[in-house]
Scaffold this active site. Sequence first.
Site, PDB file in Angstrom:
ATOM      1  N   ASP A 113       6.104  35.722  42.938  1.00 25.82           N
ATOM      2  CA  ASP A 113       7.005  36.675  42.291  1.00 25.82           C
ATOM      3  C   ASP A 113       7.727  37.460  43.380  1.00 25.82           C
ATOM      4  O   ASP A 113       7.145  37.768  44.434  1.00 25.82           O
ATOM      5  CB  ASP A 113       6.225  37.627  41.385  1.00 25.82           C
ATOM      6  CG  ASP A 113       5.641  36.938  40.163  1.00 25.82           C
ATOM      7  OD1 ASP A 113       6.217  35.921  39.737  1.00 25.82           O
ATOM      8  OD2 ASP A 113       4.600  37.394  39.654  1.00 25.82           O
TER       9      ASP A 113
ATOM     10  N   ASP B   5       9.928  33.540  34.963  1.00 25.47           N
ATOM     11  CA  ASP B   5       9.563  34.560  33.974  1.00 25.47           C
ATOM     12  C   ASP B   5      10.773  35.000  33.160  1.00 25.47           C
ATOM     13  O   ASP B   5      10.689  35.181  31.933  1.00 25.47           O
ATOM     14  CB  ASP B   5       8.946  35.773  34.675  1.00 25.47           C
ATOM     15  CG  ASP B   5       7.653  35.430  35.400  1.00 25.47           C
ATOM     16  OD1 ASP B   5       7.006  34.443  35.016  1.00 25.47           O
ATOM     17  OD2 ASP B   5       7.304  36.154  36.351  1.00 25.47           O
TER      18      ASP B   5
END
Length: 248
Positions: free
Chosen positions: A188, A207
């Site tokens: 991330d 995401d």
Amino acid sequence: MSDESKAAEKAAADPAEEQVSAPEAVEEAAAAPDEATEDWAEKASEEAAGKDSGEDVVEPEFSITGSLPEPKTKTLAVLAGGVLALDVLTKVVSVAFLEDAGPIKLFGGVLYLTFVRNPGAAFGLAEGMTWILALIALGVVGFIAWISRNLRSQGWAVGLGLVLGGAVGNLVDRLFREPGPMRGHVVDFLSLFDPYGRVWPVFNIADMAIVGGGAAIIVLALMRHDYDGTIHKDDPVPVESDGVTEPK
């Protein structure tokens, strides 16, 4: 013989000729249906012979609902592939340039580039359940591939394409990144309003695609649009008028 006598004889002969020709016309008219019947019988025998011989016989198509739209599997595949490619590329760049660097501030602090290895689900949820999340991702991919055979809604194709691309993107991390297969940590690198994810959990392109595609699917479901292109409408409510029930 005078001209008047000749005219009289001719007038007497004409009815006889008409009477003779009339039966011939009747016979020709009666023969016409027989010829049409013979043509129809010959055509039917030819079609039967074609079926017996294995030849293709073209029959008119019939559909109660009319012709169906083309499947949207191409839209699904192209969008999912694009999301996957963008997700993999940004993660590779993040590992190369952000892993050993501090957060990078963008747009006056609205967005930060910061590196995090996430063992959980999207937005940092379900930490420590990586292998279960990997199995769920595999199930999602299989389910989307299964229903894609009857996917005829453009909106559903977009929503499912985003979800599919995002699910595969994070699944690649869980399969191939450290600490091992089915336990790999997801990369991330995006954080809103704070460099360390204290306002909004750190996330990635996959995401974003999963959330966006899921939201689109929810909206389509609320609008009663099915993935096969069917649009459901409320049935008319019957209203009684003078003893006769009529749709409202």
